[in-house]
Design a protein around this motif. Structure first.
Motif, PDB file in Angstrom:
ATOM      1  N   VAL A 151      57.393  33.586 146.925  1.00  0.00           N
ATOM      2  CA  VAL A 151      57.012  32.947 145.637  1.00  0.00           C
ATOM      3  C   VAL A 151      58.203  31.977 145.329  1.00  0.00           C
ATOM      4  N   LEU A 152      57.744  30.983 144.189  1.00  0.00           N
ATOM      5  CA  LEU A 152      59.330  30.589 143.996  1.00  0.00           C
ATOM      6  C   LEU A 152      59.908  31.719 143.560  1.00  0.00           C
ATOM      7  N   HIS A 153      61.736  31.456 143.549  1.00  0.00           N
ATOM      8  CA  HIS A 153      62.039  32.108 142.837  1.00  0.00           C
ATOM      9  C   HIS A 153      63.705  31.561 142.699  1.00  0.00           C
ATOM     10  N   TYR A 154      64.200  31.649 141.592  1.00  0.00           N
ATOM     11  CA  TYR A 154      65.234  31.458 141.378  1.00  0.00           C
ATOM     12  C   TYR A 154      65.910  32.790 139.978  1.00  0.00           C
ATOM     13  N   GLY A 155      67.164  33.536 141.256  1.00  0.00           N
ATOM     14  CA  GLY A 155      67.482  34.014 140.772  1.00  0.00           C
ATOM     15  C   GLY A 155      66.794  35.519 139.749  1.00  0.00           C
ATOM     16  N   ILE A 156      66.885  35.766 138.279  1.00  0.00           N
ATOM     17  CA  ILE A 156      66.030  36.360 137.130  1.00  0.00           C
ATOM     18  C   ILE A 156      65.121  35.106 136.205  1.00  0.00           C
ATOM     19  N   ALA A 157      65.105  34.180 137.097  1.00  0.00           N
ATOM     20  CA  ALA A 157      64.164  32.979 136.046  1.00  0.00           C
ATOM     21  C   ALA A 157      62.461  33.595 136.121  1.00  0.00           C
ATOM     22  N   GLY A 158      62.110  32.863 135.574  1.00  0.00           N
ATOM     23  CA  GLY A 158      60.857  33.023 135.359  1.00  0.00           C
ATOM     24  C   GLY A 158      60.215  32.134 134.908  1.00  0.00           C
ATOM     25  N   PHE A 159      58.695  31.579 135.237  1.00  0.00           N
ATOM     26  CA  PHE A 159      58.554  29.969 135.331  1.00  0.00           C
ATOM     27  C   PHE A 159      57.129  30.005 134.196  1.00  0.00           C
ATOM     28  N   MET A 160      57.211  28.902 134.207  1.00  0.00           N
ATOM     29  CA  MET A 160      55.413  28.713 132.771  1.00  0.00           C
ATOM     30  C   MET A 160      55.117  27.198 132.527  1.00  0.00           C
ATOM     31  N   ALA A 161      53.550  27.208 132.443  1.00  0.00           N
ATOM     32  CA  ALA A 161      53.536  26.236 132.479  1.00  0.00           C
ATOM     33  C   ALA A 161      53.287  25.310 131.102  1.00  0.00           C
ATOM     34  N   CYS A 162      53.033  24.378 130.133  1.00  0.00           N
ATOM     35  CA  CYS A 162      53.208  23.912 128.581  1.00  0.00           C
ATOM     36  C   CYS A 162      52.898  22.795 128.180  1.00  0.00           C
ATOM     37  N   ASP A 163      51.251  23.083 127.500  1.00  0.00           N
ATOM     38  CA  ASP A 163      50.473  21.850 127.687  1.00  0.00           C
ATOM     39  C   ASP A 163      51.192  20.602 126.228  1.00  0.00           C
ATOM     40  N   GLU A 164      51.787  20.329 126.926  1.00  0.00           N
ATOM     41  CA  GLU A 164      53.023  18.764 126.617  1.00  0.00           C
ATOM     42  C   GLU A 164      52.302  17.693 126.766  1.00  0.00           C
ATOM     43  N   ALA A 165      52.869  16.803 125.532  1.00  0.00           N
ATOM     44  CA  ALA A 165      52.723  15.121 126.048  1.00  0.00           C
ATOM     45  C   ALA A 165      54.539  15.244 126.371  1.00  0.00           C
ATOM     46  N   LEU A 166      54.361  13.685 127.360  1.00  0.00           N
ATOM     47  CA  LEU A 166      55.390  13.200 127.651  1.00  0.00           C
ATOM     48  C   LEU A 166      56.479  12.069 127.280  1.00  0.00           C
ATOM     49  N   ALA A 167      57.363  11.533 126.167  1.00  0.00           N
ATOM     50  CA  ALA A 167      57.619  10.757 125.355  1.00  0.00           C
ATOM     51  C   ALA A 167      57.451   9.268 126.101  1.00  0.00           C
ATOM     52  N   TYR A 168      58.220   9.184 127.967  1.00  0.00           N
ATOM     53  CA  TYR A 168      57.834   8.448 128.302  1.00  0.00           C
ATOM     54  C   TYR A 168      55.894   7.465 128.616  1.00  0.00           C
ATOM     55  N   ALA A 176      50.764  19.395 131.701  1.00  0.00           N
ATOM     56  CA  ALA A 176      51.056  20.604 131.973  1.00  0.00           C
ATOM     57  C   ALA A 176      52.778  20.628 132.615  1.00  0.00           C
ATOM     58  N   VAL A 177      53.080  21.258 131.853  1.00  0.00           N
ATOM     59  CA  VAL A 177      54.667  20.373 131.594  1.00  0.00           C
ATOM     60  C   VAL A 177      55.607  22.175 132.526  1.00  0.00           C
ATOM     61  N   VAL A 178      55.848  22.398 133.515  1.00  0.00           N
ATOM     62  CA  VAL A 178      56.383  23.388 134.043  1.00  0.00           C
ATOM     63  C   VAL A 178      58.396  24.020 133.787  1.00  0.00           C
ATOM     64  N   LYS A 179      57.890  25.203 133.265  1.00  0.00           N
ATOM     65  CA  LYS A 179      59.570  25.055 132.378  1.00  0.00           C
ATOM     66  C   LYS A 179      59.846  26.470 132.702  1.00  0.00           C
ATOM     67  N   ALA A 180      61.290  26.829 132.971  1.00  0.00           N
ATOM     68  CA  ALA A 180      61.859  27.685 133.360  1.00  0.00           C
ATOM     69  C   ALA A 180      62.630  28.740 132.166  1.00  0.00           C
ATOM     70  N   PHE A 181      62.395  30.186 132.300  1.00  0.00           N
ATOM     71  CA  PHE A 181      63.167  30.902 131.395  1.00  0.00           C
ATOM     72  C   PHE A 181      63.558  32.075 132.094  1.00  0.00           C
ATOM     73  N   GLU A 182      64.900  32.291 131.622  1.00  0.00           N
ATOM     74  CA  GLU A 182      65.276  33.298 131.615  1.00  0.00           C
ATOM     75  C   GLU A 182      64.724  35.023 131.314  1.00  0.00           C
ATOM     76  N   THR A 183      64.438  35.596 132.027  1.00  0.00           N
ATOM     77  CA  THR A 183      63.326  36.637 132.260  1.00  0.00           C
ATOM     78  C   THR A 183      64.348  37.974 131.505  1.00  0.00           C
ATOM     79  N   THR A 184      63.870  38.895 130.903  1.00  0.00           N
ATOM     80  CA  THR A 184      65.109  39.584 130.600  1.00  0.00           C
ATOM     81  C   THR A 184      64.775  41.422 130.349  1.00  0.00           C
TER      82      THR A 184
END
Length: 233
Positions: A151-168, A176-184
């Motif tokens: 699975v996609l992996h980057y250190g202690i990062a987790g991933f989420m998809a967020c319902d958002e608009a893009l200014a552009y 569905a904007v993909v974001k990375a967050f640091e897991t604890t």
């Protein structure tokens, strides 16, 4: 290019020996498994009880253009998604210095998956990108067991998809904007407009590069991947 180093054969033995993944939520592999230098990244939702306004279960990762050489990473269930490849020499992969690339532009140029974690607020998610260049070093496909694709992996990062608009694109067009967050050590706090996801490789043929391309597949890693999208659950 000095920033673009690859290996022709995947280090399949490396993936066979990897221990459990820190950042991804547990999942069970099913179905036929193959290997390929090219792959698409397909999303599964960790908590299926949460829904976004755009469908993302089984959706593919791709870039939404937001400027010259700049793309926000989003999930799209209506297209096949971009074809990626894992970049890195044998030593790069062993040292955790690989990255994930795709090819865009005319002539073709490497675009890297960027996962910049928030260093001042580790719990605050950061929008992922697919921009021109090498992307974030250390991003890879990492297996949870010796018998499954990574699975996609980057250190202690987790991933989420967020319902958002893009200014552009204006406020009425939702992504569905993909974001990375640091897991604890604590369970991650997922905002109401987001769902936690894993991203799995679906085998795809890595296209032959036309003459004049700045990209190179000379050392593209061959990785374990799912042969059929229906098996990614």
């Amino acid at each position: 290019m000095d920033s673009q180093r690859y290996t022709t054969k995947a280090i399949l033995a490396t993936f066979l020996s990897v221990a459990s993944l820190v950042s991804a939520a547990p999942f069970e592999a099913r179905g036929a498994i193959g290997s390929s230098a090219g792959f698409r990244l397909i999303a599964t939702v960790v908590d299926s009880s949460k829904k976004l306004s755009v469908p993302i279960e089984g959706a593919a990762l791709q870039g939404a253009h937001v400027g010259a050489g700049l793309n926000t990473a989003v999930l799209n269930a209506t297209t096949a998604g971009q074809i990626f490849y894992q970049n890195g020499t044998t030593e790069d992969v062993r040292a955790g210095k690989s990255n994930i690339l795709t090819d865009e532009g005319t002539p073709l140029y490497p675009y890297g998956l960027g996962l910049p974690l928030n260093e001042t607020d580790p719990t605050s998610p950061v929008v992922a990108s697919i921009n021109g260049g090498s992307g974030t070093l250390g991003v890879s496909l990492e297996a949870t067991t010796s018998l499954t694709p990574g699975v996609l992996h980057y250190g202690i990062a987790g991933f989420m998809a967020c319902d958002e608009a893009l200014a552009y694109y204006g406020p009425s067009w939702k992504f569905a904007v993909v974001k990375a967050f640091e897991t604890t050590k604590e369970a991650p706090v997922i905002p109401e407009n987001c769902v936690q996801i894993n991203l799995h490789p679906l085998c795809a043929t890595l296209p032959t590069l036309p003459a004049g391309s700045y990209s190179s597949h000379k050392f593209a890693n061959e990785v374990f991947c799912y042969a059929d999208a229906a098996d990614i659950k």
